[in-house]
Write a protein that holds these residues in place. Structure first.
Motif, PDB file in Angstrom:
ATOM      1  N   ARG A 249       0.837  -1.191   0.000  1.00  4.31           N
ATOM      2  CA  ARG A 249       0.000   0.000   0.000  1.00  4.31           C
ATOM      3  C   ARG A 249       0.875   1.245   0.000  1.00  4.31           C
ATOM      4  NH1 ARG A 249      -1.474   2.504   4.405  1.00  4.31           N
ATOM      5  NH2 ARG A 249      -1.195   0.654   5.700  1.00  4.31           N
ATOM      6  N   ILE A 250       0.463   2.273  -0.723  1.00  2.05           N
ATOM      7  CA  ILE A 250       1.209   3.527  -0.755  1.00  2.05           C
ATOM      8  C   ILE A 250       1.311   4.090   0.658  1.00  2.05           C
ATOM      9  CG2 ILE A 250       1.164   5.925  -1.556  1.00  2.05           C
ATOM     10  CD1 ILE A 250      -0.077   4.939  -4.151  1.00  2.05           C
ATOM     11  N   GLY A 251       2.513   4.382   1.088  1.00  3.55           N
ATOM     12  CA  GLY A 251       2.741   4.916   2.428  1.00  3.55           C
ATOM     13  C   GLY A 251       2.906   3.853   3.489  1.00  3.55           C
ATOM     14  N   LYS A 333      -0.731 -11.113 -15.975  1.00  2.00           N
ATOM     15  CA  LYS A 333      -0.090 -10.367 -17.050  1.00  2.00           C
ATOM     16  C   LYS A 333      -0.136  -8.856 -16.821  1.00  2.00           C
ATOM     17  CE  LYS A 333      -1.160 -13.685 -20.749  1.00  2.00           C
ATOM     18  NZ  LYS A 333      -1.857 -13.847 -22.049  1.00  2.00           N
ATOM     19  N   GLU A 334      -0.792  -8.433 -15.777  1.00  2.00           N
ATOM     20  CA  GLU A 334      -1.127  -7.020 -15.638  1.00  2.00           C
ATOM     21  C   GLU A 334      -0.046  -6.154 -15.005  1.00  2.00           C
ATOM     22  OE1 GLU A 334      -4.729  -6.847 -13.458  1.00  2.00           O
ATOM     23  OE2 GLU A 334      -5.864  -8.054 -14.868  1.00  2.00           O
ATOM     24  N   GLU A 335       0.797  -6.734 -14.142  1.00  2.00           N
ATOM     25  CA  GLU A 335       1.686  -5.890 -13.352  1.00  2.00           C
ATOM     26  C   GLU A 335       2.959  -6.633 -12.948  1.00  2.00           C
ATOM     27  OE1 GLU A 335      -0.918  -4.876 -10.178  1.00  2.00           O
ATOM     28  OE2 GLU A 335      -0.854  -6.859  -9.277  1.00  2.00           O
ATOM     29  N   PRO A 336       4.024  -5.896 -12.660  1.00  2.54           N
ATOM     30  CA  PRO A 336       5.262  -6.531 -12.208  1.00  2.54           C
ATOM     31  C   PRO A 336       5.117  -7.045 -10.780  1.00  2.54           C
ATOM     32  CG  PRO A 336       5.455  -4.153 -12.076  1.00  2.54           C
ATOM     33  CD  PRO A 336       4.144  -4.439 -12.764  1.00  2.54           C
ATOM     34  N   ILE A 337       6.007  -7.918 -10.372  1.00  6.79           N
ATOM     35  CA  ILE A 337       5.985  -8.449  -9.009  1.00  6.79           C
ATOM     36  C   ILE A 337       7.412  -8.519  -8.461  1.00  6.79           C
ATOM     37  CG2 ILE A 337       3.895  -9.842  -9.300  1.00  6.79           C
ATOM     38  CD1 ILE A 337       5.793 -12.293  -9.600  1.00  6.79           C
ATOM     39  N   ARG A 389       2.981  -7.459  -4.702  1.00  8.50           N
ATOM     40  CA  ARG A 389       2.415  -6.727  -5.835  1.00  8.50           C
ATOM     41  C   ARG A 389       2.602  -5.230  -5.597  1.00  8.50           C
ATOM     42  NH1 ARG A 389      -3.589  -9.028  -6.524  1.00  8.50           N
ATOM     43  NH2 ARG A 389      -3.438  -7.888  -8.500  1.00  8.50           N
ATOM     44  N   PRO A 390       2.704  -4.430  -6.654  1.00 12.81           N
ATOM     45  CA  PRO A 390       2.993  -2.999  -6.485  1.00 12.81           C
ATOM     46  C   PRO A 390       1.790  -2.226  -5.972  1.00 12.81           C
ATOM     47  CG  PRO A 390       2.576  -3.472  -8.786  1.00 12.81           C
ATOM     48  CD  PRO A 390       2.574  -4.802  -8.074  1.00 12.81           C
TER      49      PRO A 390
END
Length: 404
Positions: A249-251, A333-337, A389-390
């Motif tokens: 999570r951001i932060g 396929k959607e995002e880097p890990i 996950r990002p």
């Protein structure tokens, strides 16, 4: 504006102070917003006096702060003359604007009345939510007697919820209900802890307390009773092992009470082997020292899978999740890990464990123990502990409606 000029203004207005207070009381008795009615006619000294003596409700005198700023006053000057700190000035201005949006959304008068005393702090925290979300959040805050910290958590949970689509259990929580959004945040946090553990149980019980729908409560109860899955399922089979898959999570790193620093490697065997095997903190300031220079590092919260990792920890960056043996093709396929692995434990042991291996035919991948044994592997590049996950991008900037 100099302090001497301010003193002259205050002295010149001293004769009007008492009458202004009486006017404020008169408007109050009539049920009228005194500061709002007087803001168009008060001079600078009058506005300062209203603010310094709090001659109206907070959301009525909050606009006077913005008007003084337009007149050339700086926040420190306003603080000096009124006693309202710069932080509180911003909270009052934004809180009043959030309250105005509740009024425009036809919020119940009883709900608005609940924020007449000390409401700025609570309303300020929900500033980044949409108009409809603000009404629902405000009602939840009142019904649950939340403080500022709780309001901040609620707003974060509501803002974050849509980005968690695809996470295990997400579909069982209702995004239109603040309690379910908050419950899902606690539910997700609980699943990031070791099972069983006190932290996991505590987070899940907290999720159960605030959940608003039966579907959400059922999912949480299943997890508490040990019937739910721990993280996403990697691989197939009834006895499939679980690897925690978490979205950062951001932060979250900034808010963590403790963190871990790990070297980051590209998805190449050479880099994984060359990455520093150990880093440690030294001295009174806890300066981190690695055994050798390295160009890429990542800081992660001290989640249970990486606590006490010690020597051999490495984070491998993959462009997407197709390197994992997923049971269901969802977001792979959607995002880097990032795959967190322990190089101190390279032996392919447990059939249902997960290991980093480099196959000439397929390249670097994550494979299950039994699949590797069938191919004759006895050693790996490291045991997989966690998949990260990002964070989803969020607009934390104040929108136009938050400023005058």
């Amino acid at each position: 504006m100099s302090s001497s000029s301010i003193s002259v203004i205050q002295l010149s207005f001293s004769a009007q102070t008492k009458s202004l207070r009486y006017v404020g009381i008169f408007f109050f008795l009539l049920g009228l917003p005194s500061a709002s009615l007087l803001s168009g006619t008060l001079d600078i000294a009058g506005r300062i006096d209203v603010l310094a003596n709090r001659l109206a409700l907070w959301y009525e005198y909050a606009p006077l702060i913005a008007s003084l700023i337009r007149e050339g006053f700086s926040p420190p000057t306003i603080e000096e003359t009124t006693g309202i700190s710069g932080v509180e000035q911003n909270r009052l201005i934004v809180g009043a604007q959030v309250r105005d949006s509740l009024v425009q959304s036809n919020a119940d008068p009883d709900l608005l009345a609940a924020f007449e005393t000390g409401g700025a702090e609570l309303l300020y925290e929900i500033r980044l939510l949409s108009a409809s979300q603000r009404v629902a959040a405000a009602r939840f805050l009142v019904e649950n007697r939340c403080d500022g910290k709780a309001a901040q958590e609620l707003a974060r949970a509501m803002k974050d919820f849509p980005s968690r689509r695809g996470d295990k259990g997400w579909e069982s929580f209702d995004y239109t209900l603040p309690g379910d959004c908050l419950s899902f945040m606690y539910y997700r946090q609980g699943k990031e802890h070791r099972n069983p553990s006190e932290q996991r149980t505590s987070a899940l019980e907290q999720a159960l307390r605030v959940a608003e729908t039966e579907a959400a409560r059922n999912v949480i109860l299943e997890e508490l009773e040990g019937k739910g899955e721990e993280g996403d399922t990697v691989g197939e089979g009834e006895a499939a092992a679980r690897v925690s898959v978490v979205r950062l999570r951001i932060g979250e790193v900034a808010e963590a009470s403790s963190v871990v620093l790990l070297p980051v490697s590209a998805a190449e065997e050479r880099e994984i082997l060359e990455a520093p095997f150990e880093s440690r903190s030294q001295g009174e300031f806890g300066v981190v020292v690695a055994e050798k220079g390295w160009g890429k590092w990542v800081v992660l919260p001290s989640w249970d899978p990486v606590v006490g990792l010690g020597k051999g920890g490495v984070v491998v960056s993959f462009p997407d999740a197709r390197v994992l043996p997923w049971k269901v093709n969802r977001w792979y396929k959607e995002e880097p890990i990032l795959v967190v692995a322990n190089r101190s434990n390279r032996e392919v042991g447990a059939d249902h464990g997960f290991y980093l291996v480099n196959s000439d035919a397929e390249g670097l991948k994550v494979q299950r123990g039994f699949a590797l044994k069938e191919k004759g592997f006895t050693q790996s590049l490291g045991t997989v502990l966690l998949v990260v996950r990002p964070p989803k991008e969020e607009n934390d900037e104040l929108s136009d409606e938050d400023w005058e």
